[in-house]
Design a protein around this motif. Structure first.
Motif, PDB file in Angstrom:
ATOM      1  N   LYS A  25       2.749   7.083   6.532  1.00 37.44           N
ATOM      2  CA  LYS A  25       1.386   6.593   6.430  1.00 37.44           C
ATOM      3  C   LYS A  25       1.061   6.087   5.025  1.00 37.44           C
ATOM      4  O   LYS A  25       0.059   5.376   4.835  1.00 37.44           O
ATOM      5  CB  LYS A  25       0.402   7.708   6.798  1.00 37.44           C
ATOM      6  CG  LYS A  25       0.489   8.157   8.255  1.00 37.44           C
ATOM      7  CD  LYS A  25      -0.384   9.381   8.508  1.00 37.44           C
ATOM      8  CE  LYS A  25      -0.205   9.896   9.923  1.00 37.44           C
ATOM      9  NZ  LYS A  25      -0.977  11.163  10.159  1.00 37.44           N
ATOM     10  N   ASN A  27       1.490   4.000   1.431  1.00 37.10           N
ATOM     11  CA  ASN A  27       1.937   2.684   0.992  1.00 37.10           C
ATOM     12  C   ASN A  27       3.248   2.825   0.222  1.00 37.10           C
ATOM     13  O   ASN A  27       3.510   3.861  -0.400  1.00 37.10           O
ATOM     14  CB  ASN A  27       0.881   2.026   0.096  1.00 37.10           C
ATOM     15  CG  ASN A  27      -0.391   1.714   0.847  1.00 37.10           C
ATOM     16  OD1 ASN A  27      -0.350   1.312   2.012  1.00 37.10           O
ATOM     17  ND2 ASN A  27      -1.526   1.916   0.194  1.00 37.10           N
ATOM     18  N   LYS A  28       4.031   1.776   0.245  1.00 37.73           N
ATOM     19  CA  LYS A  28       5.298   1.807  -0.486  1.00 37.73           C
ATOM     20  C   LYS A  28       5.064   2.058  -1.978  1.00 37.73           C
ATOM     21  O   LYS A  28       5.889   2.677  -2.651  1.00 37.73           O
ATOM     22  CB  LYS A  28       6.055   0.498  -0.264  1.00 37.73           C
ATOM     23  CG  LYS A  28       7.491   0.532  -0.760  1.00 37.73           C
ATOM     24  CD  LYS A  28       8.341  -0.570  -0.165  1.00 37.73           C
ATOM     25  CE  LYS A  28       7.826  -1.946  -0.481  1.00 37.73           C
ATOM     26  NZ  LYS A  28       8.754  -3.004  -0.022  1.00 37.73           N
ATOM     27  N   SER A  29       3.913   1.610  -2.474  1.00 35.89           N
ATOM     28  CA  SER A  29       3.592   1.798  -3.881  1.00 35.89           C
ATOM     29  C   SER A  29       3.335   3.265  -4.232  1.00 35.89           C
ATOM     30  O   SER A  29       3.332   3.640  -5.408  1.00 35.89           O
ATOM     31  CB  SER A  29       2.366   0.957  -4.259  1.00 35.89           C
ATOM     32  OG  SER A  29       1.259   1.314  -3.455  1.00 35.89           O
ATOM     33  N   ASP A  30       3.112   4.102  -3.219  1.00 38.80           N
ATOM     34  CA  ASP A  30       2.868   5.534  -3.460  1.00 38.80           C
ATOM     35  C   ASP A  30       4.154   6.350  -3.530  1.00 38.80           C
ATOM     36  O   ASP A  30       4.122   7.530  -3.899  1.00 38.80           O
ATOM     37  CB  ASP A  30       2.003   6.116  -2.342  1.00 38.80           C
ATOM     38  CG  ASP A  30       0.594   5.549  -2.331  1.00 38.80           C
ATOM     39  OD1 ASP A  30       0.057   5.280  -3.419  1.00 38.80           O
ATOM     40  OD2 ASP A  30       0.036   5.387  -1.221  1.00 38.80           O
ATOM     41  N   THR A 268      11.960   2.062  -4.423  1.00 40.69           N
ATOM     42  CA  THR A 268      11.560   0.805  -3.787  1.00 40.69           C
ATOM     43  C   THR A 268      12.777   0.002  -3.351  1.00 40.69           C
ATOM     44  O   THR A 268      12.834  -0.524  -2.231  1.00 40.69           O
ATOM     45  CB  THR A 268      10.698  -0.031  -4.756  1.00 40.69           C
ATOM     46  OG1 THR A 268       9.560   0.735  -5.143  1.00 40.69           O
ATOM     47  CG2 THR A 268      10.236  -1.322  -4.092  1.00 40.69           C
TER      48      THR A 268
END
Length: 643
Positions: A25, A27-30, A268
């Protein structure tokens, strides 16, 4: 559960992740923050509760990326060894019980199929992941489950065993949907050895190939059709490998499409790469570079020490040590490590062999002082045994030091290459008996049983450090011409002043520790000290059993057993090993063959899988600690009175 276990608080994101669906759930940035919190959670927990350390820190980003990309548990993740699976456990519903890790009654320190549906395969020993994942992949293919992914995560240290190569050889022609992730950190517990290490370095440092390959991927990424991108990338990638490095196509020669190496700490990049690989069917291998102990500076600098450091201060890095005002007995492994040097100094034919455990078995001392006479062969137990056999054919006196549970992996070689040829290889089996927190995969439960049934094999176990020295000395004498197995437990002995002069033992000869009446206690190995304590307890109850340290399981001291059988109506046998087929069984066989009919109680590891816990907790549960031995004597004494 033990009261000293400390529950640890998780960071704001990690505290919200109760399963991989919660992770997805975000974001990839998290994800980088999740990695930071997960790494800190492991540091906080292991520092106060203990456990394996460096390996799990090294795969934090990989653990997050795998559960972010794959649909676990439907997709199958198979971790090799399991030292590195702490992050995996925390992300899959075990965060709030992680403080019980490796503790009596708590969760296992390794993946365990009985513990969680996310643990696709139980592990503890190395090098099994590719075979297991391939089996799952073939089953999925057969059942038409084409959506399912199967991932084996294996370290470069585990790759030194033969099993991964057998599995890759099969995977390459199977067309099964399996991904091998090679976690390359140049370490197992000790630094890796062998040609594979040099080969992986060659791949990693082939800058020309890596740059050309990256340029190709960037160019193909501009093309409009993904299928065409993948097809062309595969063809060009293979061509580049052949052009730039003659050695860089080992995995592709086995039929696995090779990708990498990539930075295993860039979450990432890992996520992007794993998503790309999801679209490529068939067997493939992703090579990632990581640092064992990543994120904890001391663990990065001394990766062997911080593999499993015990309790420590996470701020200062000071490792907790037991402080005593009186001299402490040494660990049995250190007695072995120092004694083999003494023997080698006196006997130029003595050599030492270990499969990737120079620190664990303390052969490291000999490797430092006599590097040409002590060899670490990597995680390759089968090779260690047959190498020892080859050396023995040329007159060498080889001490092949392997953990008891690891020796099970080389059992055929013990029989076929050593025993049938009657070669005087000396097996020093460390970690004999229950080993504690590592649990079922590591308990040395079976060596007394599996060694004593082999022709030509001498099988013995020391009650203390002096006896270990005597047995090692006896094993390397010129007149000792048969295979020789010496087993001893993990941990401390009982003799602070252990450097006694070494003596030749008469093979197959036991000794009386204490004379007594009515009941005889027969012990093998370190548990003889439990019997001494039991006899001390019973002396206050007007019970005085005799106690014999038999020393040898094979050959048994038959003269002593005849004497015991004629004198005593009741016998208690005690061993830190399985009662099925072990020392007690050997004594019972002797009694039956010679028409003696004593009442017997055989104490040892029962016929069940024993889980993890402190050795003293497991000895108690299995009924052969001092209290258990004393109770067995009381029971027989009561039966004597009744009869």
């Amino acid at each position: 559960m033990s009261t000293y276990m400390e529950k640890i608080s998780a960071g704001p994101l990690l505290s919200q992740i109760n399963n991989p669906d919660d992770l997805k759930k975000l974001n990839k940035s998290d994800l980088q923050q999740v990695c930071n919190e997960l790494r800190q959670f492991i540091i906080d927990s292991v520092s106060v509760n203990g456990g394996h350390f460096g390996a799990s820190l090294g795969v934090v980003e990989l653990s997050v990326a795998l559960h972010y990309v794959f649909n676990t548990p439907d997709d199958k993740l198979v971790w090799d060894v399991g030292h590195q699976a702490y992050g995996h456990k925390i992300l899959t519903g075990r965060r709030d019980v992680f403080h019980t890790n490796r503790r009596y009654g708590g969760i296992s320190g390794f993946p365990n199929i009985h513990e969680s549906e996310y643990d696709a395969f139980g592990v503890g020993h190395s090098s099994t992941s590719i075979s297991a994942a391939l089996g799952m992949a073939i089953a999925s293919k057969y059942k038409g489950e084409t959506h399912r992914h199967h991932v084996a995560i294996i370290g470069d240290g585990a790759m030194t065993a033969g099993l991964p190569f057998e599995a890759m050889n099969h995977a390459g022609v199977s067309n099964a949907n399996v991904l091998v992730i090679l976690n390359d950190n140049n370490m197992s517990i000790d630094p890796n050895v062998g040609a594979l290490k040099e080969y992986l370095t060659d791949i990693t440092t082939s800058h020309t190939y890596n740059k050309l390959r990256d340029d190709v991927w960037k160019l193909l990424g501009k093309l409009p059709y993904p299928e065409f991108q993948r097809e062309m990338a595969g063809k060009l990638g293979s061509s580049l490998k052949g052009m730039v490095s003659k050695q860089s196509n080992l995995f592709e020669a086995l039929g696995l499409r090779y990708f990498g190496p990539i930075d295993g700490h860039n979450v990432t990049k890992l996520v992007e790469t794993l998503k790309d690989l999801n679209d490529i069917p068939g067997p493939k291998l992703l090579h990632i570079k990581t640092v064992k102990g990543k994120g904890y500076e001391l663990a990065e600098k001394d990766q062997t020490l911080w593999h499993a450091p015990g309790l420590f201060d996470k701020v200062t890095g000071k490792i907790a040590k037991k402080i005593s005002s009186v001299p402490e007995p040494p660990k049995y492994q250190d007695v072995f490590g120092r004694t083999i040097i003494e023997l080698a100094e006196a006997n130029p034919l003595v050599m030492g062999i270990t499969p990737a455990m120079p620190s664990g078995c303390s052969l490291k001392f000999m490797m430092e002082e006599m590097p040409d006479r002590a060899i670490d062969v990597g995680i390759a137990e089968q090779h260690a045994v047959t190498l020892s056999a080859g050396l023995a054919t040329q007159g060498m006196k080889v001490f092949c030091n392997i953990y008891s549970s690891f020796m099970q992996r080389a059992y055929d070689m013990v029989i076929h290459d050593v025993a049938i040829q009657d070669l005087p290889v000396i097996f020093c089996l460390d970690r004999g008996g229950v080993v504690g927190d590592d649990g079922a995969t590591h308990h040395g439960a079976y060596d007394l049983a599996y060694m004593r049934c082999i022709p030509n094999m001498i099988v013995c176990a020391p009650m203390n450090e002096a006896e270990l020295r005597h047995m090692m000395y006896t094993a390397q004498l010129p007149e000792t011409i048969h295979p020789f197995s010496i087993r001893y437990p993990r941990g401390q002995g009982v003799m602070p002043e252990w450097r006694v002069p070494m003596e030749r033992l008469e093979i197959g000869k036991g000794r009386m520790i204490q004379d007594g009446e009515d009941i005889a206690i027969l012990t093998i190995g370190h548990v003889g000290n439990f019997a001494v304590s039991a006899c001390r307890m019973l002396s206050t109850e007007d019970l005085r059993p005799a106690h014999y340290d038999m020393r040898f399981v094979k050959p048994l001291d038959e003269a002593l057993l005849h004497e015991i059988a004629r004198k005593f109506k009741c016998i208690v046998t005690v061993e830190d090993g399985t009662v099925k087929g072990g020392f007690g069984s050997a004594v019972a066989e002797f009694m039956a063959e010679n028409n003696y009919h004593p009442q017997m109680r055989m104490l040892g590891i029962p016929d069940k899988v024993v889980e993890h816990g402190k050795p003293e907790e497991l000895h108690r549960d299995c009924g052969y600690d001092a209290t258990g031995i004393a109770q067995a004597v009381r029971t027989l004494a009561t039966l004597q009175l009744i009869s």
